[in-house]
Enzyme design. Structure first.
Site, mmCIF file in Angstrom:
data_model
loop_
_atom_site.group_PDB
_atom_site.id
_atom_site.type_symbol
_atom_site.label_atom_id
_atom_site.label_comp_id
_atom_site.label_asym_id
_atom_site.label_seq_id
_atom_site.Cartn_x
_atom_site.Cartn_y
_atom_site.Cartn_z
ATOM 1 N N ALA A 143 0.829 -1.197 0.000
ATOM 2 C CA ALA A 143 0.000 0.000 0.000
ATOM 3 C C ALA A 143 0.865 1.250 0.000
ATOM 4 O O ALA A 143 1.895 1.299 0.660
ATOM 5 C CB ALA A 143 -0.899 0.000 1.226
ATOM 6 N N ASP A 144 0.442 2.258 -0.745
ATOM 7 C CA ASP A 144 1.120 3.550 -0.643
ATOM 8 C C ASP A 144 0.241 4.492 0.191
ATOM 9 O O ASP A 144 -0.803 4.083 0.690
ATOM 10 C CB ASP A 144 1.420 4.129 -2.029
ATOM 11 C CG ASP A 144 0.165 4.366 -2.851
ATOM 12 O OD1 ASP A 144 0.288 4.600 -4.058
ATOM 13 O OD2 ASP A 144 -0.958 4.305 -2.295
ATOM 14 N N SER A 145 0.660 5.735 0.354
ATOM 15 C CA SER A 145 -0.087 6.627 1.244
ATOM 16 C C SER A 145 -1.493 6.898 0.723
ATOM 17 O O SER A 145 -2.426 7.095 1.509
ATOM 18 C CB SER A 145 0.676 7.933 1.464
ATOM 19 O OG SER A 145 1.088 8.474 0.235
#
Lengths: 92, 105
Positions: B57-59
């Protein structure tokens, strides 16, 4: 330009992202709500890897103006809210 | 003598009460939201302490996960709290805290 605008920091970008998604939720119309959400997510993902600072500044400014548009439209659309729920919203 | 032991056991209980672990059902529902957002294959195990970043997951994903949790549990997560959510456990604990606060309001 005499001096360049500093690019937004990560937290500002995420705050803009969150604000756009929160504003999207306020639309009474299912279609507009979903579109706003989808378009926001697509746009932020598309611009995720921008490295050129001026491009980042431009994208961020564009996002902010879109947020203002969305906020105004939430108010306008609430005056003309659909009376019938969209079939997609009816839970089975 | 008796009052001394009473206060020491009292402080032990208050420490426990301040850090309650979220109920398994809450953790399960959080996992559902995370799995859907990150499109995790069903076979992939999801532990409460796994960091979202480890799952790819990214931000932006984290923001979407928090929004999804807000909708699922009908709560509002403040900006500062949202930044501190990095695992399923942290999300579940915060959710239960917010639901409790909502109930008291």
């Amino acid at each position: 330009m005499a001096s360049a605008v500093p690019p937004p920091v990560r937290s500002e970008v995420l705050l803009l992202f969150r604000s756009l998604l929160r504003t999207a939720r306020e639309f009474a119309d299912y279609n507009i709500r979903e579109y706003t959400k989808r378009r926001t997510i697509d746009a932020f993902r598309q611009n995720r890897d921008l490295s050129d600072p001026s491009a980042v500044v431009a994208a961020f400014a564009d996002g902010k103006s879109q947020l203002e548009v969305a906020r105004r439209q939430v108010i306008v659309h609430s005056l003309y809210a659909p009376k019938v729920k969209n079939v997609m919203e009816i839970k089975h | 003598m008796a009052s001394f032991s009473a206060t020491s056991s009292l402080s032990f209980f208050s420490v426990r009460a301040n850090n309650p672990q979220a109920r398994p059902e809450t953790v399960e529902q959080v996992c559902e939201v995370v799995r859907k957002q990150l499109v995790l294959p069903a076979e992939r195990p999801l532990l409460p302490d796994t960091k979202f970043s480890e799952l790819g997951a990214d931000s932006l994903d984290t923001v979407e996960i928090v929004m999804g949790l807000e909708e699922k549990f009908d709560i509002e997560v403040a900006e500062e709290s949202a930044e501190n959510i990095t695992t399923v456990q942290e999300a579940a604990d915060l959710i239960e805290k917010l639901i409790l606060k909502k109930g008291e309001a």
